[in-house]
Write a protein that holds these residues in place. Structure first.
Motif, PDB file in Angstrom:
ATOM      1  N   THR A  12       6.407  22.746  -3.362  1.00 46.33           N
ATOM      2  CA  THR A  12       6.517  22.775  -4.804  1.00 46.33           C
ATOM      3  C   THR A  12       5.136  22.904  -5.286  1.00 46.33           C
ATOM      4  OG1 THR A  12       7.126  20.444  -4.727  1.00 46.33           O
ATOM      5  CG2 THR A  12       8.868  21.889  -5.041  1.00 46.33           C
ATOM      6  N   SER A  13       4.153  22.559  -4.345  1.00 44.79           N
ATOM      7  CA  SER A  13       2.986  22.503  -4.915  1.00 44.79           C
ATOM      8  C   SER A  13       2.080  23.652  -4.650  1.00 44.79           C
ATOM      9  CB  SER A  13       2.229  21.030  -4.278  1.00 44.79           C
ATOM     10  OG  SER A  13       2.192  21.194  -2.764  1.00 44.79           O
ATOM     11  N   HIS A  14       3.051  24.870  -4.590  1.00 45.89           N
ATOM     12  CA  HIS A  14       2.632  26.256  -4.333  1.00 45.89           C
ATOM     13  C   HIS A  14       1.787  26.660  -3.253  1.00 45.89           C
ATOM     14  CE1 HIS A  14       3.865  26.038  -8.651  1.00 45.89           C
ATOM     15  NE2 HIS A  14       3.141  25.151  -8.951  1.00 45.89           N
ATOM     16  N   GLU A  15       2.047  25.911  -2.109  1.00 45.28           N
ATOM     17  CA  GLU A  15       1.677  26.492  -0.885  1.00 45.28           C
ATOM     18  C   GLU A  15       3.044  27.205  -0.175  1.00 45.28           C
ATOM     19  OE1 GLU A  15       1.409  23.146  -1.467  1.00 45.28           O
ATOM     20  OE2 GLU A  15      -0.765  22.878  -2.086  1.00 45.28           O
ATOM     21  N   TRP A  16       2.161  28.375   0.579  1.00 42.76           N
ATOM     22  CA  TRP A  16       3.365  29.060   1.434  1.00 42.76           C
ATOM     23  C   TRP A  16       3.112  28.567   2.877  1.00 42.76           C
ATOM     24  CZ3 TRP A  16       1.057  32.227   4.816  1.00 42.76           C
ATOM     25  CH2 TRP A  16      -0.048  32.701   4.514  1.00 42.76           C
ATOM     26  N   VAL A  17       4.077  28.763   3.816  1.00 44.92           N
ATOM     27  CA  VAL A  17       4.132  28.610   5.284  1.00 44.92           C
ATOM     28  C   VAL A  17       4.798  29.604   5.855  1.00 44.92           C
ATOM     29  CG1 VAL A  17       4.772  27.022   7.037  1.00 44.92           C
ATOM     30  CG2 VAL A  17       4.049  25.940   4.847  1.00 44.92           C
ATOM     31  N   ARG A  18       3.979  30.369   6.818  1.00 49.49           N
ATOM     32  CA  ARG A  18       4.633  31.183   7.803  1.00 49.49           C
ATOM     33  C   ARG A  18       4.508  30.790   9.259  1.00 49.49           C
ATOM     34  NH1 ARG A  18       1.291  35.720   6.742  1.00 49.49           N
ATOM     35  NH2 ARG A  18      -0.019  34.893   8.298  1.00 49.49           N
ATOM     36  N   ALA A  19       5.797  30.921   9.823  1.00 43.37           N
ATOM     37  CA  ALA A  19       5.750  30.460  11.333  1.00 43.37           C
ATOM     38  C   ALA A  19       5.316  31.560  12.056  1.00 43.37           C
ATOM     39  CB  ALA A  19       7.284  30.443  11.536  1.00 43.37           C
ATOM     40  N   GLU A  20       4.304  31.128  13.002  1.00 40.21           N
ATOM     41  CA  GLU A  20       3.681  32.173  13.919  1.00 40.21           C
ATOM     42  C   GLU A  20       4.298  32.398  15.030  1.00 40.21           C
ATOM     43  OE1 GLU A  20       1.750  34.179  12.862  1.00 40.21           O
ATOM     44  OE2 GLU A  20       1.318  33.182  10.847  1.00 40.21           O
ATOM     45  N   GLY A  21       5.621  31.635  15.364  1.00 41.15           N
ATOM     46  CA  GLY A  21       6.419  31.596  16.381  1.00 41.15           C
ATOM     47  C   GLY A  21       6.070  30.924  18.117  1.00 41.15           C
ATOM     48  N   ASP A  22       4.544  30.094  17.720  1.00 43.60           N
ATOM     49  CA  ASP A  22       4.213  29.416  18.770  1.00 43.60           C
ATOM     50  C   ASP A  22       4.020  27.906  18.631  1.00 43.60           C
ATOM     51  OD1 ASP A  22       2.327  29.465  17.172  1.00 43.60           O
ATOM     52  OD2 ASP A  22       0.652  30.513  18.586  1.00 43.60           O
ATOM     53  N   GLY A  23       4.589  27.454  17.478  1.00 42.27           N
ATOM     54  CA  GLY A  23       4.442  26.074  17.141  1.00 42.27           C
ATOM     55  C   GLY A  23       3.436  26.066  15.829  1.00 42.27           C
ATOM     56  N   THR A  24       2.710  27.064  15.629  1.00 45.65           N
ATOM     57  CA  THR A  24       1.718  27.134  14.742  1.00 45.65           C
ATOM     58  C   THR A  24       2.297  27.722  13.431  1.00 45.65           C
ATOM     59  OG1 THR A  24       0.459  28.855  15.279  1.00 45.65           O
ATOM     60  CG2 THR A  24      -0.087  26.938  16.328  1.00 45.65           C
ATOM     61  N   TYR A  25       1.629  27.175  12.396  1.00 42.27           N
ATOM     62  CA  TYR A  25       2.372  27.921  11.059  1.00 42.27           C
ATOM     63  C   TYR A  25       0.964  28.253  10.354  1.00 42.27           C
ATOM     64  CZ  TYR A  25       6.610  25.990  12.540  1.00 42.27           C
ATOM     65  OH  TYR A  25       7.733  25.990  13.215  1.00 42.27           O
ATOM     66  N   THR A  26       0.801  29.153   9.743  1.00 44.02           N
ATOM     67  CA  THR A  26      -0.334  29.472   8.790  1.00 44.02           C
ATOM     68  C   THR A  26       0.220  29.197   7.284  1.00 44.02           C
ATOM     69  OG1 THR A  26      -0.647  31.325  10.028  1.00 44.02           O
ATOM     70  CG2 THR A  26      -1.274  31.636   7.838  1.00 44.02           C
ATOM     71  N   VAL A  27      -0.849  28.736   6.616  1.00 49.87           N
ATOM     72  CA  VAL A  27      -0.793  28.257   5.142  1.00 49.87           C
ATOM     73  C   VAL A  27      -1.497  28.788   4.421  1.00 49.87           C
ATOM     74  CG1 VAL A  27      -0.708  26.077   3.694  1.00 49.87           C
ATOM     75  CG2 VAL A  27       0.004  26.001   6.035  1.00 49.87           C
ATOM     76  N   GLY A  28      -0.958  29.289   2.940  1.00 50.61           N
ATOM     77  CA  GLY A  28      -1.904  29.615   1.825  1.00 50.61           C
ATOM     78  C   GLY A  28      -1.392  29.275   0.731  1.00 50.61           C
ATOM     79  N   ILE A  29      -1.914  29.842  -0.293  1.00 50.65           N
ATOM     80  CA  ILE A  29      -1.291  29.614  -1.729  1.00 50.65           C
ATOM     81  C   ILE A  29      -0.634  30.594  -2.164  1.00 50.65           C
ATOM     82  CG2 ILE A  29      -2.992  27.630  -2.210  1.00 50.65           C
ATOM     83  CD1 ILE A  29      -4.446  29.425  -4.141  1.00 50.65           C
ATOM     84  N   THR A  30       0.194  30.520  -2.866  1.00 46.86           N
ATOM     85  CA  THR A  30       1.322  31.581  -3.665  1.00 46.86           C
ATOM     86  C   THR A  30       0.342  32.495  -4.381  1.00 46.86           C
ATOM     87  OG1 THR A  30       1.952  30.340  -5.400  1.00 46.86           O
ATOM     88  CG2 THR A  30       3.120  30.049  -3.171  1.00 46.86           C
ATOM     89  N   GLU A  31       1.285  33.625  -4.699  1.00 48.24           N
ATOM     90  CA  GLU A  31       0.342  34.689  -5.770  1.00 48.24           C
ATOM     91  C   GLU A  31       0.505  33.844  -7.102  1.00 48.24           C
ATOM     92  OE1 GLU A  31       1.213  38.785  -5.429  1.00 48.24           O
ATOM     93  OE2 GLU A  31       2.467  38.549  -7.447  1.00 48.24           O
TER      94      GLU A  31
END
Length: 129
Positions: A12-31
């Protein structure tokens, strides 16, 4: 209307999370978030090896309008940061879901992902703002 990719999870604080398939997750902020902030001038990222808790502020995005804390959507160890942003913070504006990623975290508890929103839930959340 902001682009909200359906394959990502959102805080809800406007970050996104993408699963990389190896237990790690990439994070960014939304458009949506980068549109609110305006042109990025500096991004202060966590250090690789830092341990973060879900909801902890761990980075700062500074734009022409404001400086905004960025929160870890899930807890874990920071395993990578986007060093390209040091010279090109505008990547957050130009490609928030690609080259503008911020950091990658190795999840300490993947069940925390269940607390995040799907694209539909995030869209409903920003409509309420």
């Amino acid at each position: 209307m902001s682009n909200i990719p359906s394959e990502l999870k959102y805080a809800t604080s406007h970050e996104w999370v993408r699963a990389e398939g190896d237990g790690t997750y990439t994070v960014g902020i939304t458009e949506h978030a980068q549109e609110l902030l305006g042109d990025m001038v500096f991004v202060d990222l966590p250090d690789v090896g830092d341990e973060v808790d879900a909801g902890e502020d761990c980075a700062v995005a500074e734009s022409v309008k404001a400086a905004s804390d960025i929160y870890a959507p899930i807890g874990g160890e920071i395993v990578a940061v986007n060093e390209e942003l040091e010279d090109a913070p505008e990547s957050v504006n130009n490609d928030p879901y690609g080259d503008g990623w911020l950091f990658r975290v190795k999840a300490s508890d993947e069940s925390e992902l269940e607390n995040l929103l799907d694209a539909e839930g995030y869209e409903a959340n920003i409509d309420e703002d």
